[in-house]
Design a protein around this motif. Sequence first.
Motif, short mmCIF file in Angstrom:
data_model
loop_
_atom_site.label_atom_id
_atom_site.label_comp_id
_atom_site.label_asym_id
_atom_site.label_seq_id
_atom_site.Cartn_x
_atom_site.Cartn_y
_atom_site.Cartn_z
N GLY A 50 -5.87 14.84 -4.89
CA GLY A 50 -6.84 15.46 -3.99
C GLY A 50 -8.04 16.07 -4.70
N ASP A 51 -8.27 15.69 -5.97
CA ASP A 51 -9.40 16.25 -6.72
C ASP A 51 -10.72 15.82 -6.09
OD1 ASP A 51 -8.09 17.57 -9.07
OD2 ASP A 51 -7.28 15.55 -9.29
N LEU A 52 -11.74 16.68 -6.26
CA LEU A 52 -13.03 16.44 -5.62
C LEU A 52 -14.11 15.94 -6.58
CD1 LEU A 52 -13.18 19.65 -3.40
CD2 LEU A 52 -12.17 17.44 -2.84
N TYR A 53 -14.34 16.68 -7.67
CA TYR A 53 -15.44 16.27 -8.55
C TYR A 53 -15.30 16.66 -10.02
CZ TYR A 53 -16.94 21.12 -7.56
OH TYR A 53 -16.98 22.48 -7.42
N LEU A 54 -14.17 17.22 -10.42
CA LEU A 54 -14.03 17.61 -11.83
C LEU A 54 -13.58 16.40 -12.67
CD1 LEU A 54 -12.32 21.11 -11.48
CD2 LEU A 54 -14.70 20.64 -12.05
N ASP A 55 -14.51 15.94 -13.52
CA ASP A 55 -14.25 14.71 -14.28
C ASP A 55 -12.99 14.78 -15.15
OD1 ASP A 55 -16.43 13.37 -13.26
OD2 ASP A 55 -17.79 14.10 -14.80
N GLU A 56 -12.75 15.97 -15.76
CA GLU A 56 -11.58 16.06 -16.65
C GLU A 56 -10.27 15.92 -15.87
OE1 GLU A 56 -13.14 20.37 -16.13
OE2 GLU A 56 -13.92 18.32 -16.21
N HIS A 57 -10.27 16.38 -14.60
CA HIS A 57 -9.07 16.20 -13.76
C HIS A 57 -8.86 14.72 -13.47
CE1 HIS A 57 -8.70 20.54 -11.98
NE2 HIS A 57 -8.84 20.52 -13.29
N ARG A 58 -9.95 14.06 -13.17
CA ARG A 58 -9.85 12.62 -12.86
C ARG A 58 -9.38 11.82 -14.08
NH1 ARG A 58 -13.06 8.99 -8.66
NH2 ARG A 58 -12.05 7.03 -9.18
N GLU A 59 -9.94 12.16 -15.22
CA GLU A 59 -9.54 11.46 -16.46
C GLU A 59 -8.05 11.62 -16.71
OE1 GLU A 59 -12.17 13.12 -19.43
OE2 GLU A 59 -13.91 12.27 -18.37
N TRP A 60 -7.55 12.85 -16.50
CA TRP A 60 -6.12 13.10 -16.71
C TRP A 60 -5.28 12.26 -15.74
CZ3 TRP A 60 -2.16 14.83 -13.58
CH2 TRP A 60 -0.95 15.13 -14.24
N GLY A 61 -5.66 12.28 -14.47
CA GLY A 61 -4.91 11.53 -13.45
C GLY A 61 -4.91 10.04 -13.69
N GLU A 62 -6.03 9.54 -14.16
CA GLU A 62 -6.12 8.10 -14.44
C GLU A 62 -5.28 7.73 -15.65
OE1 GLU A 62 -10.36 7.45 -14.58
OE2 GLU A 62 -10.47 7.11 -12.41
N LYS A 63 -5.23 8.65 -16.61
CA LYS A 63 -4.42 8.43 -17.82
C LYS A 63 -2.93 8.36 -17.44
CE LYS A 63 -3.51 11.69 -21.01
NZ LYS A 63 -3.76 12.75 -21.99
N VAL A 64 -2.51 9.28 -16.57
CA VAL A 64 -1.11 9.31 -16.10
C VAL A 64 -0.77 8.01 -15.37
CG1 VAL A 64 0.40 10.38 -14.37
CG2 VAL A 64 -0.83 11.81 -15.99
N ALA A 65 -1.66 7.61 -14.45
CA ALA A 65 -1.41 6.40 -13.66
C ALA A 65 -1.33 5.17 -14.57
CB ALA A 65 -2.53 6.23 -12.63
N LYS A 112 0.83 -1.21 0.00
CA LYS A 112 0.00 0.00 0.00
C LYS A 112 0.87 1.26 0.00
CE LYS A 112 -4.24 -0.39 1.81
NZ LYS A 112 -5.35 -0.49 2.79
N ARG A 113 2.04 1.15 -0.61
CA ARG A 113 2.95 2.31 -0.70
C ARG A 113 2.55 3.15 -1.92
NH1 ARG A 113 7.96 1.90 1.79
NH2 ARG A 113 9.12 2.71 0.02
N ILE A 114 2.29 4.43 -1.67
CA ILE A 114 1.83 5.29 -2.76
C ILE A 114 2.49 6.66 -2.70
CG2 ILE A 114 -0.44 4.17 -2.99
CD1 ILE A 114 -1.57 6.58 -1.38
N ALA A 115 2.36 7.41 -3.80
CA ALA A 115 2.77 8.82 -3.85
C ALA A 115 1.50 9.66 -3.89
CB ALA A 115 3.62 9.08 -5.09
N LEU A 116 1.60 10.92 -3.48
CA LEU A 116 0.44 11.80 -3.47
C LEU A 116 0.78 13.10 -4.19
CD1 LEU A 116 -2.36 12.84 -2.40
CD2 LEU A 116 -1.20 13.46 -0.27
N SER A 117 -0.06 13.47 -5.13
CA SER A 117 0.10 14.75 -5.83
C SER A 117 -0.17 15.87 -4.83
CB SER A 117 -0.91 14.80 -6.99
OG SER A 117 -0.79 16.02 -7.67
N TRP A 118 0.79 16.79 -4.67
CA TRP A 118 0.77 17.73 -3.55
C TRP A 118 0.90 19.19 -4.01
CZ3 TRP A 118 -0.22 16.99 1.51
CH2 TRP A 118 0.13 18.00 2.40
N SER A 119 -0.10 20.00 -3.65
CA SER A 119 -0.06 21.43 -4.01
C SER A 119 0.29 22.30 -2.80
CB SER A 119 -1.44 21.85 -4.51
OG SER A 119 -2.38 21.76 -3.43
N GLY A 120 0.13 21.72 -1.60
CA GLY A 120 0.37 22.49 -0.38
C GLY A 120 -0.90 22.96 0.29
N GLY A 121 -2.05 22.76 -0.39
CA GLY A 121 -3.32 23.26 0.13
C GLY A 121 -4.14 22.24 0.90
N LYS A 122 -5.33 22.67 1.30
CA LYS A 122 -6.18 21.87 2.17
C LYS A 122 -6.64 20.55 1.55
CE LYS A 122 -10.34 24.35 0.79
NZ LYS A 122 -10.24 23.70 -0.51
N ASP A 123 -6.90 20.54 0.23
CA ASP A 123 -7.44 19.31 -0.37
C ASP A 123 -6.43 18.17 -0.33
OD1 ASP A 123 -9.28 21.25 -0.91
OD2 ASP A 123 -9.50 20.83 -3.03
#
Length: 224
Positions: A97-112, A3-14
């Motif tokens: 840390g995305d919440l509900y924007l589908d295009e962000h999720r699609e991009w992240g899934e493509k990268v992964a 269960k070792r993972i990396a996290l995309s980090w902006s520095g903000g609350k999300d």
Amino acid sequence: MNKRIALSWSGGKDCCMALDTLISQGFEVVSLVTTVPKELGRTFGHGERTEMIKLQGEALSIPVHFIECTYESYTNQFVKAVQILKNQFNITGIAYGDLYLDEHREWGEKVASAAEVDALYPLWMKKEAALQSLERFVYSRYKAIVIRVREDVLDDTWLGRIIDKSFLDDVQETSICPMGELGEYHTFVYDGPLFTKKIQLENGELIQLETTKKLEFKNFQLIE
């Protein structure tokens, strides 16, 4: 199961809430991943200085991996970085840390998928749940400050505000997403349950950017 993972980090609350959620689910976050435009020394996401992000990594005891890229090479460099982390730290996934924007999720899934790891979205929700999510952050004992606002929706009196009960009340009087998911405001997390040290921020100065205003701290340091 690894269960070792990396996290995309902006520095903000999300991303901070994502980190907290992942750890509570038993994941081991071995690296925080932050993109920086070449030459600028600031983050792509919030225009934050890299030394501020380094302080967060230090306070959280998690190494930060900076990805130097341009707009054109952004996706390719991100994929390469995830592959490096996979080889170096044996990660099986990259979380966002995305919440509900589908295009962000699609991009992240493509990268992964390109890096052959899992994509994780620990905060994924319906748009209507954003207010509830902000409320959860307010009572989470993490401390975040507003460091950037989009001028078309918020004036500069919002800069420097702490994400607390009064922020929660006031944001409901505006027309923006309570969580600022469309970039209406950005935050910087400086303390909380997973922090071994607090980041002290002093002498905030207002900077005018193209379509946003930013709060830049002259002094910042880790304190016990």
